[in-house]
Design a protein around this motif. Structure first.
Motif, short mmCIF file in Angstrom:
data_model
loop_
_atom_site.label_atom_id
_atom_site.label_comp_id
_atom_site.label_asym_id
_atom_site.label_seq_id
_atom_site.Cartn_x
_atom_site.Cartn_y
_atom_site.Cartn_z
N ALA A 9 2.98 8.73 -7.73
CA ALA A 9 2.76 7.70 -6.70
C ALA A 9 3.91 7.76 -5.69
O ALA A 9 4.84 8.57 -5.82
CB ALA A 9 2.67 6.33 -7.36
N CYS A 10 3.86 6.87 -4.71
CA CYS A 10 4.90 6.90 -3.67
C CYS A 10 6.29 6.58 -4.23
O CYS A 10 7.30 6.86 -3.59
CB CYS A 10 4.55 5.96 -2.53
SG CYS A 10 3.96 4.35 -3.08
N PHE A 32 -1.32 1.46 -14.74
CA PHE A 32 -2.32 0.82 -13.88
C PHE A 32 -3.64 0.80 -14.61
O PHE A 32 -4.22 1.83 -14.90
CB PHE A 32 -2.49 1.61 -12.58
CG PHE A 32 -1.39 1.39 -11.58
CD1 PHE A 32 -0.10 1.80 -11.86
CD2 PHE A 32 -1.65 0.78 -10.37
CE1 PHE A 32 0.92 1.60 -10.95
CE2 PHE A 32 -0.63 0.58 -9.45
CZ PHE A 32 0.65 0.98 -9.74
N ARG A 36 -1.62 -4.65 -15.22
CA ARG A 36 -0.53 -3.72 -14.89
C ARG A 36 0.68 -4.07 -15.75
O ARG A 36 1.27 -5.14 -15.59
CB ARG A 36 -0.20 -3.81 -13.41
CG ARG A 36 -1.41 -3.32 -12.64
CD ARG A 36 -1.20 -3.05 -11.21
NE ARG A 36 -2.49 -2.60 -10.70
CZ ARG A 36 -2.76 -2.39 -9.44
NH1 ARG A 36 -1.83 -2.56 -8.53
NH2 ARG A 36 -3.95 -1.97 -9.07
N ALA A 52 2.20 -3.35 -6.67
CA ALA A 52 2.35 -1.96 -6.21
C ALA A 52 3.73 -1.41 -6.57
O ALA A 52 4.74 -2.13 -6.52
CB ALA A 52 2.13 -1.89 -4.70
N VAL A 53 3.75 -0.15 -6.96
CA VAL A 53 5.01 0.58 -7.08
C VAL A 53 5.31 1.21 -5.71
O VAL A 53 4.36 1.43 -4.95
CB VAL A 53 4.93 1.67 -8.17
CG1 VAL A 53 4.82 1.05 -9.54
CG2 VAL A 53 3.79 2.66 -7.92
N PRO A 54 6.55 1.49 -5.38
CA PRO A 54 7.75 1.29 -6.18
C PRO A 54 8.28 -0.13 -6.07
O PRO A 54 8.05 -0.82 -5.08
CB PRO A 54 8.75 2.26 -5.54
CG PRO A 54 8.38 2.26 -4.09
CD PRO A 54 6.88 2.12 -4.07
N GLU A 66 8.79 -1.91 -1.07
CA GLU A 66 8.53 -1.12 0.14
C GLU A 66 9.32 0.21 0.06
O GLU A 66 10.55 0.23 0.13
CB GLU A 66 8.86 -1.85 1.45
CG GLU A 66 8.05 -3.13 1.64
CD GLU A 66 6.53 -2.90 1.64
OE1 GLU A 66 6.06 -1.94 2.26
OE2 GLU A 66 5.83 -3.68 0.99
N ALA A 67 8.56 1.27 -0.10
CA ALA A 67 9.14 2.59 -0.38
C ALA A 67 10.26 2.96 0.60
O ALA A 67 11.34 3.38 0.20
CB ALA A 67 8.05 3.65 -0.37
N HIS A 106 1.39 8.20 4.43
CA HIS A 106 1.23 7.44 3.18
C HIS A 106 -0.03 6.57 3.27
O HIS A 106 -0.98 6.75 2.52
CB HIS A 106 2.50 6.60 2.95
CG HIS A 106 2.47 5.70 1.76
ND1 HIS A 106 3.55 4.94 1.39
CD2 HIS A 106 1.49 5.41 0.86
CE1 HIS A 106 3.23 4.24 0.30
NE2 HIS A 106 2.00 4.50 -0.04
N LYS A 107 -0.04 5.65 4.22
CA LYS A 107 -1.20 4.76 4.32
C LYS A 107 -2.43 5.50 4.85
O LYS A 107 -3.56 5.09 4.60
CB LYS A 107 -0.86 3.53 5.17
CG LYS A 107 0.00 2.54 4.41
CD LYS A 107 -0.72 1.99 3.16
CE LYS A 107 0.20 1.77 1.99
NZ LYS A 107 -0.48 1.31 0.76
#
Ligand SMILES: N[C@@H](CCC(=O)N[C@@H](CS)C(=O)NCC(=O)O)C(=O)O
Length: 199
Positions: A9-10, A32, A36, A52-54, A66-67, A106-107
């Motif tokens: 994942a990101c 997930f 979770r 959401a990760v991270p 927020e990555a 990413h998005k």
């Protein structure tokens, strides 16, 4: 510090920077599913309400998400490693590049993880082909996006890894860039720790 992550994942970007910077961070894998859950048995929504990760839990209990913010925070913990230029125009180029990767790549890839219709998948991939051409322009003839290896390259590695997974064609130059990052010892270690292919 604890880094909450899911393989490939990101969160892979911040994980790479943890290893590049040699920081003392405990990894905590998030599973997930319908729920979770973290590897140490917590409900991940209690840590990050977005689920959401991270997410990075600091020693004082604060949680950062927020990555691209985590990437900057982690780089700032080891300034001597110079993983994020903080002065001169390179600083602004770095922020521009991080935002481009976050919002366009990413998005821009996110819909493909949600089992889209063929129509949406085709449109998403066509858009990404163009965005990867723009990434190639940003790279130019350099080895890395902003001078020496930086947090932007760790983030770019994540999305290029997804491009491979979803069979989005990238140029030979971007492929060589991906392989250059992958060959770094810290990246190899990170891939092994997440149980991902190293070649
Ligand atoms: N805005 C967040 C988004 C993070 C994100 O998209 N995480 C994905 C994995 S790459 C995730 O955990 N998705 C699960 C979900 O959002 O339900 C960031 O930039 O860090």
């Amino acid at each position: 510090m604890k880094l909450y992550y899911a393989p490939a994942a990101c969160s892979l970007g911040p994980h790479i920077i943890v290893r590049e910077a040699g920081l003392d961070v405990t990894l905590n894998k998030v599973t997930f599913g319908k729920e979770r859950t973290t590897a140490d048995g917590r409900n991940f929504y209690d840590i990050n309400p977005q689920g959401a990760v991270p997410a990075l839990e600091l020693d004082n209990g604060e949680v950062l998400t927020e990555a691209q913010v985590l990437l900057q925070y982690l780089a700032a913990q080891a300034p001597e490693k110079k993983l994020a230029p903080t002065e001169g125009f390179d600083r602004w180029r770095l922020l521009e590049t991080l935002n481009f990767i976050a919002t366009e790549l990413h998005k821009g890839t996110s819909p493909l993880f949600k089992k889209p219709s063929e129509e949406i998948a085709t449109a998403t991939k066509a858009n990404l082909v163009n965005r990867y051409q723009l990434l190639e322009q940003k790279l130019g003839d350099k080895d890395y996006l902003v001078g020496q290896f930086s947090i932007a390259d760790a983030y770019a590695f994540v999305v290029l890894n997804w491009a491979r997974r979803f069979e989005i064609p990238v140029s030979p130059k971007l492929q060589a860039y991906f392989e250059r990052i992958r060959a770094r010892p810290a990246v190899q270690q990170t891939l092994q720790e997440e149980g991902l292919p190293t070649s």
